[in-house]
Design an enzyme around this catalytic site. Structure first.
Site, mmCIF file in Angstrom:
data_model
loop_
_atom_site.group_PDB
_atom_site.id
_atom_site.type_symbol
_atom_site.label_atom_id
_atom_site.label_comp_id
_atom_site.label_asym_id
_atom_site.label_seq_id
_atom_site.Cartn_x
_atom_site.Cartn_y
_atom_site.Cartn_z
ATOM 1 C CB CYS A 2 -0.861 0.006 1.245
ATOM 2 S SG CYS A 2 -1.697 -1.563 1.499
ATOM 3 N NE ARG A 27 4.120 1.453 -1.939
ATOM 4 C CZ ARG A 27 5.220 0.750 -1.723
ATOM 5 N NH1 ARG A 27 6.255 0.935 -2.486
ATOM 6 N NH2 ARG A 27 5.265 -0.115 -0.751
ATOM 7 C CD1 TRP A 75 -3.535 -4.136 -5.095
ATOM 8 C CD2 TRP A 75 -2.703 -5.646 -3.681
ATOM 9 N NE1 TRP A 75 -3.489 -5.330 -5.737
ATOM 10 C CE2 TRP A 75 -2.996 -6.280 -4.918
ATOM 11 C CE3 TRP A 75 -2.186 -6.421 -2.647
ATOM 12 C CZ2 TRP A 75 -2.771 -7.636 -5.126
ATOM 13 C CZ3 TRP A 75 -1.957 -7.771 -2.867
ATOM 14 C CH2 TRP A 75 -2.249 -8.364 -4.096
ATOM 15 N N GLY A 100 1.754 -3.362 5.227
ATOM 16 C CA GLY A 100 2.401 -4.600 5.652
ATOM 17 C C GLY A 100 1.373 -5.576 6.185
ATOM 18 C CD GLU A 480 8.758 -9.279 -19.049
ATOM 19 O OE1 GLU A 480 8.568 -10.158 -18.194
ATOM 20 O OE2 GLU A 480 8.432 -8.091 -18.874
ATOM 21 C CE LYS A 484 5.121 -6.628 -18.617
ATOM 22 N NZ LYS A 484 6.295 -6.960 -17.856
ATOM 23 C CD GLU A 487 2.307 -7.766 -15.705
ATOM 24 O OE1 GLU A 487 3.114 -7.581 -16.634
ATOM 25 O OE2 GLU A 487 2.454 -7.292 -14.573
ATOM 26 C CG HIS A 503 8.152 -32.475 -26.220
ATOM 27 N ND1 HIS A 503 8.456 -33.757 -26.618
ATOM 28 C CD2 HIS A 503 9.186 -31.703 -26.655
ATOM 29 C CE1 HIS A 503 9.618 -33.767 -27.238
ATOM 30 N NE2 HIS A 503 10.079 -32.526 -27.279
ATOM 31 C CE LYS A 599 6.356 -0.535 -11.314
ATOM 32 N NZ LYS A 599 6.468 -1.312 -12.554
HETATM 33 C C1 F6R Z 1 5.332 -7.579 -14.230
HETATM 34 C C2 F6R Z 1 5.851 -7.133 -12.964
HETATM 35 C C3 F6R Z 1 5.988 -8.118 -11.867
HETATM 36 C C4 F6R Z 1 7.258 -7.835 -11.072
HETATM 37 C C5 F6R Z 1 7.335 -8.729 -9.831
HETATM 38 C C6 F6R Z 1 8.625 -8.520 -9.078
HETATM 39 O O1 F6R Z 1 5.217 -6.544 -15.148
HETATM 40 O O2 F6R Z 1 6.162 -5.992 -12.801
HETATM 41 O O3 F6R Z 1 5.975 -9.416 -12.338
HETATM 42 O O4 F6R Z 1 8.356 -8.039 -11.895
HETATM 43 O O5 F6R Z 1 6.253 -8.460 -8.993
HETATM 44 O O6 F6R Z 1 8.765 -7.199 -8.709
HETATM 45 P P1 F6R Z 1 10.161 -6.545 -8.408
HETATM 46 O O7 F6R Z 1 10.935 -6.537 -9.657
HETATM 47 O O8 F6R Z 1 9.829 -5.169 -7.919
HETATM 48 O O9 F6R Z 1 10.811 -7.378 -7.347
#
Ligand code: F6R
Length: 604
Positions: A2, A27, A75, A100, A480, A484, A487, A503, A599
């Site tokens: 949060c 966040r 969040w 937290g 990746e 993307k 998400e 397979h 985030k």
């Molecule tokens: C995807 C994304 C997440 C982060 C993951 C780890 O676009 O951003 O998969 O990569 O939550 O986050 P960090 O890199 O901040 O440890």
């Protein structure tokens, strides 16, 4: 997961809190709230959904003159995203915000309920404010009551508390969740769970350590303690500009961040790629002495960058490398060898699983290295060494430039180790250096490319799934690309090694299965081509991304930087990012704040 803000001073409290929350909205954003204490009155507002709803709700609320306030953007972890569960949480005469998880909240809640406290919310946070008030009833001293409260809390927290019984102070405590306190030199004091909330307001800040707590008041300034003893304030200048954190004309932060990649990659390599060698001022000459293998640990996108670079560590640096998903690693009772270098990768530096894995490695005596974008983040503070990725603030929840810069740092690191171990010839190092210098060009978003992908995207809004496929380095890139897309489009997408389709997954192939084929010229082109032909023969719809025109593709994105596998990697990365962006925009989704995501994942 949060965002927290706090303020004491004479300026417009509401504006400062809401403004800080705007910076932290990435966040967590399923509800938000503020509480303002002035003239012994507390005014509190909460709203479910995005921050804008709180802005609407508070539009007629004005505050002038001295006062203080706390704010929160949430969040949900414990309890649904409702107004009751939104912070600040109130007791009889106090309010609290918390980031937290209080692990022993059930136990505390039971004790408090037995002593007559009625709980309103389903959150773990509410125990803090009631516990504080109970302690105050006994101790009749607000600070002692706060100290006694913090002593009882187990788990991760960053807490701010205001109370009518001591209307000059904001109480704070930090353990495991980030918290920063700063001032502007004029007596105003600001809190934030990230420095983004303080940029442009405070000019000096203190990054609180785990176990820190205290209070701030305009008379006494910042009173900081740890272990019940006063602690000196380790002030740092707060730099950074707010403008760069704004959208700058793009529709979404994610789009802006894709376009920024060329520029930030220049920052990433600056001072590190010299004429004939790779240099990291952060690492000592003998950093790799005694290191026999590398273990990489990360989550999500950061994991994908680690997986990609594991190919480089083995191929170029000739060092055995394994890659682990942090949430799995934590509980597998891993056998850790002190001759391993433990590398954690994290954009935010606050990801709980990665942070815990790092702590485990440290206590097992491994040398640790963080690849991180946020200086002074929890991970950076714990790791023995850090290589910052220098991507700048990334606001889009779907990571783009952070991924690009992580890969770049690790590519340079693999060469740095290769230099050290003499596992590559001088000529080969030089040609890698040449290739690195070329990457900022390879990721420039050409208008032609973006327009093409905008047009293409309309054909990829349905179907029963996407397979991104690639081999070697391009397999993690396929992972990746799929991450993307899922998400931000909410469409099902998987990344798969191209050679593995036969397979099992090839059973899914039909015209409604979309295959995004990464077909670089410089790495196993013929092998990937035959894998794609197998899919095409089963009528799968193919989008080929390649410098070579592929006859059997339904759609084709031509790439141009095909002199080195990493140039191809970075150029194709941009193509997959733009594809996800444009599909998401066409589907009408909120690209920067996709549903159910946040985030920074500071919970397990
Ligand atoms: C995807 C994304 C997440 C982060 C993951 C780890 O676009 O951003 O998969 O990569 O939550 O986050 P960090 O890199 O901040 O440890």
């Amino acid at each position: 997961m949060c965002g927290i803000v706090g303020y004491i001073g004479n300026e417009d409290i509401k504006e400062i809190l809401v403004d800080g929350l705007k910076e932290l909205e990435y966040r967590g954003y399923d509800s938000a709230g503020i509480a303002v204490l002035q003239d012994n009155e507390i005014h509190s507002f909460k709203a479910v959904g995005k921050l804008q709803n709180l802005v609407e709700k508070t539009k007629d609320f004005t505050v002038e003159n001295f006062g203080m306030g706390i704010g929160h953007t949430r969040w949900a972890t414990h309890g649904k995203p409702t107004e009751i569960n939104a912070h600040p949480h109130l007791g009889e005469f106090s309010y609290v915000v918390h980031n937290g998880i209080i692990e022993n909240y059930q136990e505390l809640k039971k004790e408090l309920s037995q002593s007559g406290v009625a709980f309103l919310s389903q959150t773990d946070t509410e125990v803090i404010v009631h516990l504080f008030e109970k302690n105050y009833e006994k101790l009749k001293d607000s600070f002692k009551a706060f100290e006694a409260t913090v002593e009882k809390l187990e788990g991760a927290y960053a807490v701010l508390l205001i109370t009518k019984v001591d209307p000059q102070k904001i109480f704070f405590a930090k353990n495991g969740s980030p918290m920063i306190v700063g001032n502007d030199g004029k007596g105003d004091i600001f809190f934030g769970s990230s420095d983004a909330a303080l940029i442009g307001k405070a000019n000096e800040v203190i990054y609180l350590d785990d176990g820190d707590y205290g209070y701030t008041s305009s008379k006494e300034g910042i009173v900081l303690l740890s272990d019940k003893k006063p602690k000196a304030l380790n002030k740092k200048a707060l730099t950074g500009d707010k403008i760069s954190a704004q959208k700058g004309g793009f529709r979404f932060f994610m789009e802006k961040e894709i376009y920024e990649q060329s520029e930030v990659l220049v920052d990433t390599i600056m001072g590190r790629v010299l004429d004939e060698k790779i240099y990291f001022e952060e690492l000592d000459e003998n950093f790799f002495d005694g290191i026999e293998e590398i273990k990489i640990c990360a989550c999500g996108t950061s994991y994908n960058s680690g997986l990609a670079c594991s190919y480089l560590f083995e191929r170029q640096a000739k060092i055995k490398t394994s890659v682990e998903i942090a949430s799995e690693f934590r509980y597998k009772e891993p056998l850790l060898d002190p001759k391993s270098l433990f590398v954690v990768i994290s954009q935010s530096g606050e990801t709980a699983d990665t942070l815990e894995a790092l702590k485990m490695a440290r206590s097992a005596g491994l040398k640790t290295l963080a690849i991180c974008n946020v200086d002074n983040s929890s991970i950076v503070r714990i790791a023995d060494h850090t290589l910052l990725t220098r991507a700048g603030i990334e606001k889009g929840v779907a990571s783009t430039k952070a991924f690009a810069t992580q890969v770049m740092v690790m590519w340079m690191l693999s060469l740095y180790i290769a230099q050290h171990k003499k596992s590559m010839s001088k000529e080969n190092i030089l040609s890698e250096i040449e290739a690195i210098r070329h990457i900022p060009n390879a990721v420039v978003v050409e208008n032609r490319l973006h327009e093409k992908i905008k047009r293409l995207s309309k054909r990829y809004l349905h179907g029963h799934g996407f397979f991104f496929i690639g081999r070697d380095l391009f397999y993690p890139l396929a992972l990746e690309g799929a991450l993307k897309l899922k998400e931000i489009s909410y469409l099902h997408a998987e990344g798969y090694p191209a050679g593995e389709m036969k397979h099992g997954p090839i059973a899914l192939a039909d015209s409604e299965l979309f295959t995004i084929a990464l077909m670089p010229k410089t790495l196993h082109y013929d092998k990937v081509k035959s894998n794609v032909e197998e899919l095409s023969a089963r009528d799968a719809t193919i989008l080929a991304i390649s410098p070579e025109r592929f006859e059997l593709a339904d759609d084709y994105v031509h790439t141009y930087h095909s002199d080195h596998p990493m140039s191809e990697f970075f150029e194709m990365m941009v193509v997959t990012q733009l594809l996800a962006l444009e599909v998401s925009i066409r589907l009408g989704n909120d690209v920067d704040m996709p549903r159910n995501l946040a985030k920074s994942v500071t919970v397990e």
